[in-house]
Design a protein around this motif. Structure first.
Motif, PDB file in Angstrom:
ATOM      1  N   VAL A   1     -18.205  -6.476 -20.475  1.00  0.00           N
ATOM      2  CA  VAL A   1     -17.461  -6.077 -19.282  1.00  0.00           C
ATOM      3  C   VAL A   1     -16.025  -6.592 -19.344  1.00  0.00           C
ATOM      4  CG1 VAL A   1     -17.956  -8.018 -17.734  1.00  0.00           C
ATOM      5  CG2 VAL A   1     -17.706  -5.754 -16.787  1.00  0.00           C
ATOM      6  N   SER A   2     -15.816  -7.783 -19.925  1.00  0.00           N
ATOM      7  CA  SER A   2     -14.459  -8.301 -20.070  1.00  0.00           C
ATOM      8  C   SER A   2     -13.630  -7.371 -20.956  1.00  0.00           C
ATOM      9  CB  SER A   2     -14.492  -9.703 -20.670  1.00  0.00           C
ATOM     10  OG  SER A   2     -15.105 -10.612 -19.793  1.00  0.00           O
ATOM     11  N   GLY A   3     -14.223  -6.888 -22.038  1.00  0.00           N
ATOM     12  CA  GLY A   3     -13.513  -5.961 -22.919  1.00  0.00           C
ATOM     13  C   GLY A   3     -13.169  -4.659 -22.226  1.00  0.00           C
ATOM     14  N   LYS A   4     -14.123  -4.113 -21.472  1.00  0.00           N
ATOM     15  CA  LYS A   4     -13.867  -2.854 -20.773  1.00  0.00           C
ATOM     16  C   LYS A   4     -12.772  -3.023 -19.730  1.00  0.00           C
ATOM     17  CE  LYS A   4     -17.236  -0.078 -19.751  1.00  0.00           C
ATOM     18  NZ  LYS A   4     -18.482   0.495 -19.205  1.00  0.00           N
ATOM     19  N   ILE A   5     -12.817  -4.143 -19.010  1.00  0.00           N
ATOM     20  CA  ILE A   5     -11.781  -4.374 -17.990  1.00  0.00           C
ATOM     21  C   ILE A   5     -10.410  -4.516 -18.649  1.00  0.00           C
ATOM     22  CG2 ILE A   5     -10.979  -6.018 -16.244  1.00  0.00           C
ATOM     23  CD1 ILE A   5     -13.881  -6.507 -15.508  1.00  0.00           C
ATOM     24  N   ARG A   6     -10.350  -5.180 -19.806  1.00  0.00           N
ATOM     25  CA  ARG A   6      -9.068  -5.308 -20.508  1.00  0.00           C
ATOM     26  C   ARG A   6      -8.535  -3.941 -20.942  1.00  0.00           C
ATOM     27  NH1 ARG A   6     -11.175 -10.319 -22.365  1.00  0.00           N
ATOM     28  NH2 ARG A   6     -12.300  -9.312 -24.062  1.00  0.00           N
ATOM     29  N   SER A   7      -9.462  -3.066 -21.384  1.00  0.00           N
ATOM     30  CA  SER A   7      -9.016  -1.727 -21.785  1.00  0.00           C
ATOM     31  C   SER A   7      -8.495  -0.940 -20.586  1.00  0.00           C
ATOM     32  CB  SER A   7     -10.156  -0.974 -22.466  1.00  0.00           C
ATOM     33  OG  SER A   7     -11.228  -0.746 -21.558  1.00  0.00           O
ATOM     34  N   TYR A   8      -9.185  -1.057 -19.449  1.00  0.00           N
ATOM     35  CA  TYR A   8      -8.698  -0.397 -18.240  1.00  0.00           C
ATOM     36  C   TYR A   8      -7.357  -0.987 -17.812  1.00  0.00           C
ATOM     37  CZ  TYR A   8     -12.911   2.343 -17.284  1.00  0.00           C
ATOM     38  OH  TYR A   8     -13.922   3.266 -17.331  1.00  0.00           O
ATOM     39  N   SER A   9      -7.217  -2.283 -17.980  1.00  0.00           N
ATOM     40  CA  SER A   9      -5.954  -2.934 -17.627  1.00  0.00           C
ATOM     41  C   SER A   9      -4.812  -2.386 -18.473  1.00  0.00           C
ATOM     42  CB  SER A   9      -6.089  -4.446 -17.811  1.00  0.00           C
ATOM     43  OG  SER A   9      -4.861  -5.097 -17.585  1.00  0.00           O
ATOM     44  N   GLN A  10      -5.046  -2.225 -19.775  1.00  0.00           N
ATOM     45  CA  GLN A  10      -4.009  -1.680 -20.648  1.00  0.00           C
ATOM     46  C   GLN A  10      -3.667  -0.246 -20.268  1.00  0.00           C
ATOM     47  OE1 GLN A  10      -2.267  -3.241 -22.965  1.00  0.00           O
ATOM     48  NE2 GLN A  10      -3.352  -5.168 -22.616  1.00  0.00           N
ATOM     49  N   ALA A  11      -4.694   0.535 -19.939  1.00  0.00           N
ATOM     50  CA  ALA A  11      -4.456   1.928 -19.556  1.00  0.00           C
ATOM     51  C   ALA A  11      -3.601   2.004 -18.289  1.00  0.00           C
ATOM     52  CB  ALA A  11      -5.783   2.657 -19.356  1.00  0.00           C
ATOM     53  N   CYS A  12      -3.958   1.178 -17.299  1.00  0.00           N
ATOM     54  CA  CYS A  12      -3.191   1.168 -16.049  1.00  0.00           C
ATOM     55  C   CYS A  12      -1.760   0.705 -16.305  1.00  0.00           C
ATOM     56  CB  CYS A  12      -3.864   0.261 -15.028  1.00  0.00           C
ATOM     57  SG  CYS A  12      -5.413   0.924 -14.390  1.00  0.00           S
ATOM     58  N   ARG A  13      -1.599  -0.247 -17.179  1.00  0.00           N
ATOM     59  CA  ARG A  13      -0.257  -0.762 -17.480  1.00  0.00           C
ATOM     60  C   ARG A  13       0.622   0.329 -18.088  1.00  0.00           C
ATOM     61  NH1 ARG A  13       0.868  -5.610 -21.800  1.00  0.00           N
ATOM     62  NH2 ARG A  13       3.155  -5.566 -21.730  1.00  0.00           N
ATOM     63  N   LYS A  14       0.046   1.109 -19.017  1.00  0.00           N
ATOM     64  CA  LYS A  14       0.810   2.183 -19.629  1.00  0.00           C
ATOM     65  C   LYS A  14       1.203   3.250 -18.607  1.00  0.00           C
ATOM     66  CE  LYS A  14      -1.281   1.655 -24.227  1.00  0.00           C
ATOM     67  NZ  LYS A  14      -2.157   2.296 -25.249  1.00  0.00           N
ATOM     68  N   VAL A  15       0.257   3.589 -17.722  1.00  0.00           N
ATOM     69  CA  VAL A  15       0.525   4.608 -16.714  1.00  0.00           C
ATOM     70  C   VAL A  15       1.653   4.148 -15.789  1.00  0.00           C
ATOM     71  CG1 VAL A  15      -0.430   5.785 -14.705  1.00  0.00           C
ATOM     72  CG2 VAL A  15      -1.771   5.600 -16.781  1.00  0.00           C
ATOM     73  N   VAL A  16       1.568   2.897 -15.341  1.00  0.00           N
ATOM     74  CA  VAL A  16       2.572   2.376 -14.411  1.00  0.00           C
ATOM     75  C   VAL A  16       3.932   2.303 -15.094  1.00  0.00           C
ATOM     76  CG1 VAL A  16       3.248   0.361 -13.070  1.00  0.00           C
ATOM     77  CG2 VAL A  16       0.881   1.115 -13.054  1.00  0.00           C
ATOM     78  N   GLN A  17       3.983   1.817 -16.323  1.00  0.00           N
ATOM     79  CA  GLN A  17       5.252   1.708 -17.033  1.00  0.00           C
ATOM     80  C   GLN A  17       5.879   3.087 -17.235  1.00  0.00           C
ATOM     81  OE1 GLN A  17       6.686  -1.437 -18.164  1.00  0.00           O
ATOM     82  NE2 GLN A  17       8.358   0.041 -18.023  1.00  0.00           N
ATOM     83  N   SER A  18       5.016   4.063 -17.500  1.00  0.00           N
ATOM     84  CA  SER A  18       5.510   5.431 -17.667  1.00  0.00           C
ATOM     85  C   SER A  18       6.113   5.948 -16.366  1.00  0.00           C
ATOM     86  CB  SER A  18       4.380   6.339 -18.133  1.00  0.00           C
ATOM     87  OG  SER A  18       4.785   7.686 -18.187  1.00  0.00           O
ATOM     88  N   GLY A  19       5.465   5.672 -15.242  1.00  0.00           N
ATOM     89  CA  GLY A  19       6.002   6.097 -13.946  1.00  0.00           C
ATOM     90  C   GLY A  19       7.334   5.443 -13.649  1.00  0.00           C
ATOM     91  N   TYR A  20       7.449   4.167 -13.955  1.00  0.00           N
ATOM     92  CA  TYR A  20       8.715   3.468 -13.728  1.00  0.00           C
ATOM     93  C   TYR A  20       9.830   4.093 -14.584  1.00  0.00           C
ATOM     94  CZ  TYR A  20       6.136  -0.291 -11.363  1.00  0.00           C
ATOM     95  OH  TYR A  20       5.372  -1.019 -10.501  1.00  0.00           O
TER      96      TYR A  20
END
Length: 1486
Positions: free
Chosen positions: A161-180
């Motif tokens: 679950v820690s690995g999956k959450i980290r992957s979701y965290s990276q995905a969200c980070r990319k999406v947010v950075q792209s929006g900015y």
């Protein structure tokens, strides 16, 4: 023209209209002529109005304007326009704010936000840190784990679950950075298009004097914006970056919500799994490995292994049961199942002398009796049918022996740990709001810009922690639910263990107690049967252990593995059988050998002829002994044969030579012995008389002659004459002593001859006298020599080697010898000299003992030498006692003894002090975990076993006081005083410590509630400070438990005590505010009220305390489960009454409970009014069964009052009116009696029974009125009755004599009613009369006369809330003040039971309190000052205080006069039990 009135024209000059320039020119004006008015605008005519029309319009305008509406029209219009403008402005402002901050209105942010939301939602749906399936799981049996396997599986899930959450965290980070980036690209295009690189800070020189500006410029450059932007453009960029910062917080919030849901859902999945398995009812048990049941789809989750400790079982857990004697056939009917090895296999009981004497037949031969007795003992004794054995049973032996691995606490701790580690595992989502990537956006912001959070800085962790989002209450609820499930599962396992293992464990325990050595003992009772049934029982146990002990069982949540336990239990019966096999054959071999040797030695002892008396006596004694033991030997021979047969029966292998030795050797030796006995008996008869004559006439006379000769020698006077030499006397008397011993040996031998030959036994008294005379003389001379030698060695020996204990003991010993010789010898010079020497040296012994006192110190010797003897000397190797005696120390005996006594006492005190000091340093606190089940308090400790600690400190102080009070204390005084001071400080510290601990425990439970923390912020801060320090002290104390280390904590605990006291005062004030808001809270204890306030959102917790706040509201009805409102009340009997209006429970608890009270009153008022109307239109029985009980009782009284007054008023016209009314009441009662005998619900039954009880009294009243021929309602016979009326406002009024009381409308439910007698009527009349003049009432009388019940029943009759309060000598005036405060604000009644048990000092204060209340009632105050002068309280005139007393009882107090006058007394005597019984029987359909 007027601004507010178009018809209010002003005459001006034409020049004024034109003005000097265009700015001063009037744009709009009128010109007037005889024909009319012309209207000009901007210098051009626009309208002509005839003068008549204009005047008419003007008049109409003024008429309209005079109307009320139009007089304020201008103001209204202005206000409306202002309001409209304000709304438009606010709308515009909010619109702009939404456009600026509402991300969904921004296309780029909306797309980014929805993508982030989708990712976090997917993360929430797919991530669980608790699971139950392994990657290699093939069958359902793979879903059952040991606790260690389960923990390893959860480790895998957490890592996953820690690995999956980290992957979701990276995905969200990319999406947010792209929006900015997209937003900044748009801003770059809109605001500024760079022309060349220099505009981004190329090579142009910069002013580096101001670092702040330089930093800001670098930030712009980082975002690819030139530093030459205008302030407007910079503001736009900062605004956009501020939006990014807010958006990053929103992303964190979305992620935090998902993480918290992951945690909650994971734990709920675990609980759901545990609950589903724990609820499985069916289970199976496996007894053999090859007979396991098929695998199910609901296999247990955990494996519990059973093990056994075989620990010592406490005696208090043992019980006894009676088991009868085991009597097999043919003597009884006992079977192998009745045989208990531990009890029935025992040694024979030794017979007492009384039992042996009782068994001897009168006149029988002694030899024969002895033979029979020996025969019985050899045979193992007879069976006693009345004998009862006390068998020890252990009902809960499994709880003592069986260990479940893992245990409950381990399971709970590890599962909770998995939950806690799961919380750590999900902390893998990066914190975007404080991420390093956000620094570039934050850097461009100014200090006045909106930065959302506080001052920018890096957090402790870069990962989101949902702990703060999780309320502590659900967390504790989860752990509590898990523990509850595990406890139920373990209880189920315990029941299984008790059912299947208790019997076998008890058998195992009994087998452990078996003493194999008993079976080896020849005194074994009933040896044949015992051996036979012991072997049979052990074989049966062996089979039972193999077949009946299970190896595993599926018990819902747990699979119980008992294979290892079975392996431990199963071998014991076989081992016992093996032990029997190991010792039986060697035992039989040894017994055969012993029997053979006895038979052969006995045969040899009887062979040969006897030629003298010694040989004859020896053979005769051997014959008697052999004859006495022969039956016993025969039984032993028979027993050996029987045991060999048992071994053959149970197929136990026996060596042939052993069996042959028994069959041949033993039997042959037995026959030879019997022949030898026969020959010996024949030879003894012929020689008996000859040897008897030799003893009587030759041997004994010769001995008497020798005794006389020796006595003559001893009586010679030279042995008491000092002229005889000491050595010669000792020598001669020693020779005489040897001769005397020889004569004593001959005398003993001759007595033995006489006994053997059957002759009378000689006493030889002269020989005894000879011995006494010889002893006195010999010891006198011998002691004289020994004493001279001893004293010589003491006097001339080394003084330092003198053993004072030896001197003292020898002195006592020789003093006793002198005293004995003085009694046994005539006065003589030898004895006098011995006496003088012994006593003279004994007189000097105290000084010697004193000077050899081992406790004498150097300063004691200085005192002896300088102050007493006044001469100096050294006790060296050559110093002797003679040197000391030459100093004439005897004359200083008293002074020297005093110094020695001082030294001894000092040594005693020193030993006592050292013992106290040692115990003081070793004394420790006893600490235990405070709420170990609570994870937050796992490291918190509290003191326990305080009584023992306080007793130890008291003992120390008592001992130290004794030491300090001793007159021998000199050197130790300072140390003793210091230790006494330390102990006193420790005692004071402990007292304050315990007070702080008590208050802390009380307040810790209170401030654990988030609601209390919020409402008492200041006090919570104070408590948290004390809490932190107290826990730290307790943690340190647990690691360093010595009491003497706590001496420096006194000031701290005093400070903590003051702080906690201040918090408690604030808490009391807070509770007082709540009580004033809802006065019924006054009738709850602080703990009960705090439970309600702390759980104000927990509806069930509040409902539990409702019955203490209301007379009969047991529960409140909700529209649906979990609704935040109530719409009705339910009595304990199940009666439901809906409220007129629902009450929301979203407010503070005291506020909505107050509304509940209001709705209770309003609902009852409505039902009373409705009930009265329906009683006039509905059939009576139908009306009774469909109305609330309280409505039935009250409206029935109302109707009875009206009908009775009608009948009384009709008496002037119809003298039979009351009789007719009585007949109607009688018929009505008969109808009720018939109704109560029918089919009724329990609630309806209670309603009718209460009504019958009430109506019987009403009938009796009418009967009495008829007898008295009452014809007016103003007559006292009617006025004294309790009468009910309804006024014009539909409110019920109750009257009695002059008293007028308002009905209280307290909901009573389907309550029972007291049988009303004449005594009850008098009591009620006193109470109502007292209330009318603002007094209380005081029913007094013996116990059981109905004082309290009469008061309570009157309260029911008046619909009043009545609080019964049991008084005692522990009552304080503050408690009563709080009770009275609640009564006056609520308008309730109180019945103070056994009021005169209160102390006189408290009663005096109560008198003043009640006087204050009465004065306020008389003044009809709405509010008055009562306990707190700063807070006036409300006053309701319905309040009533009543007291009951048992006058003349022990421990009762005479009321003060100022208290007596506040109560009207009424004496209560023995009630009319006959009337009460009749009415109760009638009401209960008997």
């Amino acid at each position: 023209m007027g601004q507010d009135d178009p018809y209010m024209l002003t005459v001006v000059d034409y020049k004024t209209i034109k003005g000097d320039d265009k700015k001063t020119e009037i744009k709009e004006y009128y010109t007037i002529s005889r024909k009319g008015l012309c209207h000009y605008i901007n210098g051009k005519p626009t309208e002509f109005i005839p003068l008549r029309n204009w005047l008419r319009e003007r008049q109409t305008y003024h008429q309209i304007k005079s109307l009320k509406f139009f007089t304020k029209f201008r103001k209204w219009k202005t206000l409306k326009m202002w309001k409209s403008n304000v709304i438009k402005h606010k709308t515009k402002t909010i619109q702009n704010a939404l456009l600026d901050k509402y991300f969904l209105l921004n296309p780029i942010m909306r797309e980014t936000l929805l993508t982030v939301r989708k990712n976090t939602y997917d993360m929430m749906e797919t991530c669980r840190f608790i699971g139950f399936e392994t990657s290699h799981q093939l069958t359902m049996s793979d879903s059952t784990f040991t606790l260690e396997q389960f923990k390893q599986l959860q480790d895998q899930y957490r890592n996953k679950v820690s690995g999956k959450i980290r992957s979701y965290s990276q995905a969200c980070r990319k999406v947010v950075q792209s929006g900015y980036d997209k937003s900044l690209d748009i801003l770059r295009k809109q605001n500024y298009v760079p022309q060349n690189d220099e505009q981004f800070g190329g090579n142009a020189p910069r002013d580096t004097g101001t670092n702040v500006f330089r930093t800001r410029e670098i930030a712009y450059e980082t975002l690819q914006f030139p530093d030459s932007m205008t302030y407007e453009k910079r503001s736009q960029l900062r605004k956009e970056c501020s939006k990014f910062l807010r958006f990053s917080y929103l992303v964190d919030f979305l992620a935090m919500e998902s993480l918290s849901n992951i945690y909650t859902l994971s734990v709920r999945d675990l609980i759901s799994k545990l609950k589903s398995l724990e609820s499985i009812d069916d289970f199976n048990v496996t007894f053999e490995a090859n007979n396991k049941p098929p695998i199910r789809f609901d296999e247990p989750l955990f494996v519990i292994k059973l093990d056994c400790t075989f620990d010592q079982i406490p005696g208090e857990d043992m019980q006894t049961e009676d088991i009868p004697e085991f009597i097999p056939q043919p003597f009884g009917n006992s079977t192998v199942d009745d045989f208990h090895i531990l009890y029935h296999a025992h040694l024979q009981e030794e017979k007492t002398e009384e039992q042996k004497q009782a068994e001897k037949p009168q006149g029988g031969k002694k030899g024969k009796v002895e033979d029979d007795s020996e025969e019985d003992e050899t045979d193992g004794g007879t069976y006693d049918e009345n004998k009862i054995y006390k068998r020890t049973v252990i009902p809960n032996i499994s709880k003592h022996w069986i260990i479940k691995k893992p245990q409950l606490n381990t399971f709970h701790a590890d599962i909770v740990k998995c939950i806690g580690e799961g919380l750590n595992a999900i902390q893998a989502f990066e914190r975007w709001s404080r991420h390093n990537d956000m620094t570039q956006y934050v850097a461009v912001l100014e200090e006045w810009d909106d930065m959302v959070g506080e001052e920018w800085g890096h957090p402790e962790s870069n990962y989101l922690n949902p702990s703060d989002w999780l309320d502590s209450a659900p967390l504790e609820t989860f752990t509590g639910v898990v523990k509850n499930i595990l406890e139920k599962a373990f209880e189920r396992a315990d029941r299984y263990i008790e059912k299947y293992f208790n019997k076998h464990l008890l058998t195992y325990w009994e087998d452990q107690q078996i003493n194999i050595n008993i079976f080896k003992d020849e005194k074994l009772a009933h040896p044949g049967d015992t051996f036979q049934y012991t072997i049979a029982v052990l074989n049966m146990q062996k089979e039972q252990f193999q077949k009946d002990i299970p190896i595993e069982s599926m018990q819902g949540l747990f699979k119980i593995d008992s294979l290892e336990l079975k392996k431990k239990l199963e071998p014991l019966p076989a081992e016992l059988l093996k032990s029997f096999d190991a010792f039986i054959q060697p035992m039989l071999r040894n017994r055969c050998k012993e029997l053979k040797e006895w038979l052969q030695s006995s045969t040899a002892a009887l062979k040969g002829a006897t030629t003298n008396i010694d040989e004859f006596v020896k053979q005769s004694n051997s014959l008697k002994l052999i004859q006495k033991q022969l039956n016993k030997i025969k039984s032993k021979i028979s027993l050996v044969g029987h045991i060999y047969n048992i071994l053959d029966e149970y197929k136990i292998e026996v060596k042939k030579e052993d069996k042959q030795a028994y069959v041949v050797d033993i039997i042959q030796a037995q026959n030879l012995l019997e022949q030898a006995i026969h020959h010996a008996e024949e030879g003894a008869e012929s020689k008996l008389d000859r040897f008897a004559r030799d003893v009587q006439h030759i041997l004994i006379p010769q001995l008497e002659k020798q005794i006389g000769a020796l006595d003559g020698i001893i009586q010679d006077k030279k042995y008491i004459d000092a002229g005889l030499s000491l050595d010669q006397a000792i020598k001669e008397l020693g020779e005489c002593d040897e001769q005397c011993k020889k004569l004593e040996a001959d005398a003993k031998k001759y007595r033995h001859y006489e006994s053997t030959l059957g002759l009378p036994t000689s006493q030889f008294q002269s020989l005894e006298d000879l011995r006494n005379d010889l002893i006195f003389r010999y010891s006198m001379w011998k002691s004289t020599k020994e004493w001279i030698e001893l004293t010589q060695s003491w006097i001339d020996g080394k003084f330092i080697d003198i053993n004072t204990d030896e001197i003292k003991a020898k002195g006592e010993y020789y003093t006793k010898i002198v005293n004995r010789c003085s009694k046994g010898l005539p006065a003589n010079q030898v004895l006098d000299e011995l006496k003088d020497k012994v006593f003279s040296f004994k007189d000097t012994m105290p000084v010697v003992l004193a000077l050899r006192n081992k406790n004498l110190k150097d300063y004691h010797w200085v005192q002896i030498k300088q102050e007493i003897l006044k001469q100096d000397f050294e006790i060296t190797e050559t110093f002797t006692l003679r040197n000391l005696m030459d100093m004439k120390v005897g004359i200083y005996q008293e002074q020297i003894q005093e110094v020695a006594t001082q030294a001894t006492q000092e040594a005693v005190l020193d030993a006592q002090f050292n013992d106290i000091e040692q115990k003081w340093k070793a004394l420790e606190f006893t600490c235990v975990n405070y709420k170990p089940e609570n994870l937050r308090n796992k490291e918190v400790y509290v003191l326990t076993e305080i009584d023992e600690l306080q007793a130890a400190l008291d003992d120390f102080l008592a001992s130290l006081n004794n030491i300090l009070g001793s007159r021998y204390l000199k050197m130790l005084r300072k140390r003793a005083e210091k230790l006494q001071k330390d102990v006193l400080i420790a005692q004071e510290t402990l007292d304050d410590w315990l007070q702080v601990q008590k208050n802390w425990i009380y307040l810790e439970n209170i401030f654990a509630s988030q609601d209390i923390k919020t409402k008492l912020k200041e006090e919570n801060a104070l408590f948290e400070n004390v809490d932190k320090q107290f826990k730290a002290i307790m943690k340190k104390t647990n690691s360093q438990k010595q009491v003497h280390r706590a001496s420096g904590l006194l000031d701290k605990f005093r400070e903590y005590k003051e702080t906690l006291n201040r918090i408690q005062k604030a808490l009391e004030s807070y509770l007082e505010e709540k009580r004033m808001a809802f006065p019924r809270f006054y009738f709850l204890s602080n703990d009960e009220l705090l439970e309600i306030l702390a759980k104000s959102q927990d509806f069930d917790a509040i409902q539990r305390n409702l019955k203490k706040c209301f007379e009969a509201i047991y529960r409140l009805e909700q529209p649906e489960e979990g609704a935040r409102s109530v719409n009705g009340m339910i009595s304990p009997e199940g009666e439901k009454i809906p409220f007129v209006k629902g009450v929301s429970t979203k407010e503070e608890v005291e506020l909505w409970l107050m509304k509940v009270q209001d709705q209770m009153i309003e609902s009852l008022k409505k039902r009373m009014k409705q009930g009265k109307v329906e009683s006039e239109t509905q059939e009576r029985n139908h009306w009774l069964l469909n109305q609330p009980a309280q409505v039935v009782a009250t409206i029935s009284n109302l109707i009875w009052t009206y009908d009775t007054e009608q009948a009384i008023n009709s008496m002037t016209d119809d003298s039979t009116a009351l009789s007719k009314h009585y007949n109607l009441l009688y018929e009505s009662l008969n109808g009720l009696t018939a109704l109560v005998r029918g089919t009724l619900t329990p609630l309806q039954h209670k309603v009718i029974v209460a009504l019958i009880t009430q109506d019987v009294h009403a009938r009796d009243i009418v009967d009495a009125l008829t007898d008295e021929n009452v014809s007016s309602i103003s007559e006292f016979s009617w006025q004294q009755q309790l009468r009910y009326y309804m006024d014009e406002n539909d409110l019920i009024i109750v009257r009695q004599v002059n008293a007028k009381l308002n009905y209280g409308y307290e909901y009573l439910g389907a309550t029972t009613r007291l049988v009303i007698t004449n005594l009850t009527d008098r009591c009620w009349m006193t109470i109502t009369g007292a209330l009318n003049i603002k007094l209380g009432a005081a029913p007094a009388g013996p116990a059981g006369t109905g004082k309290t019940e009469s008061t309570k029943d009157l309260a029911k009759a008046l619909g009043m809330f009545c609080v019964v309060f049991n008084c005692s000598d522990q009552i304080e005036y503050k408690m009563m003040g709080r009770l009275f405060s609640g009564l006056v604000q609520q308008g309730a009644w109180a019945c103070l039971d056994e009021f005169n048990r209160i102390d006189i000092e408290v009663l005096s204060v109560i008198a003043q309190q009640l006087l204050t209340v009465r004065q306020a009632l008389i003044r009809r105050d709405q509010q008055f000052i009562f306990v707190n002068p700063d807070k006036p309280i409300n006053l309701k005139e319905e309040v009533g205080v009543f007291i009951t007393m048992n006058p003349g009882y022990a421990g009762r107090t005479e009321l003060p006069d100022n208290l007596k006058v506040l109560f009207r007394p009424v004496s209560m005597m023995i009630p009319d039990y006959k009337l009460i019984a009749e009415i109760m029987l009638q009401a209960e359909r008997v």
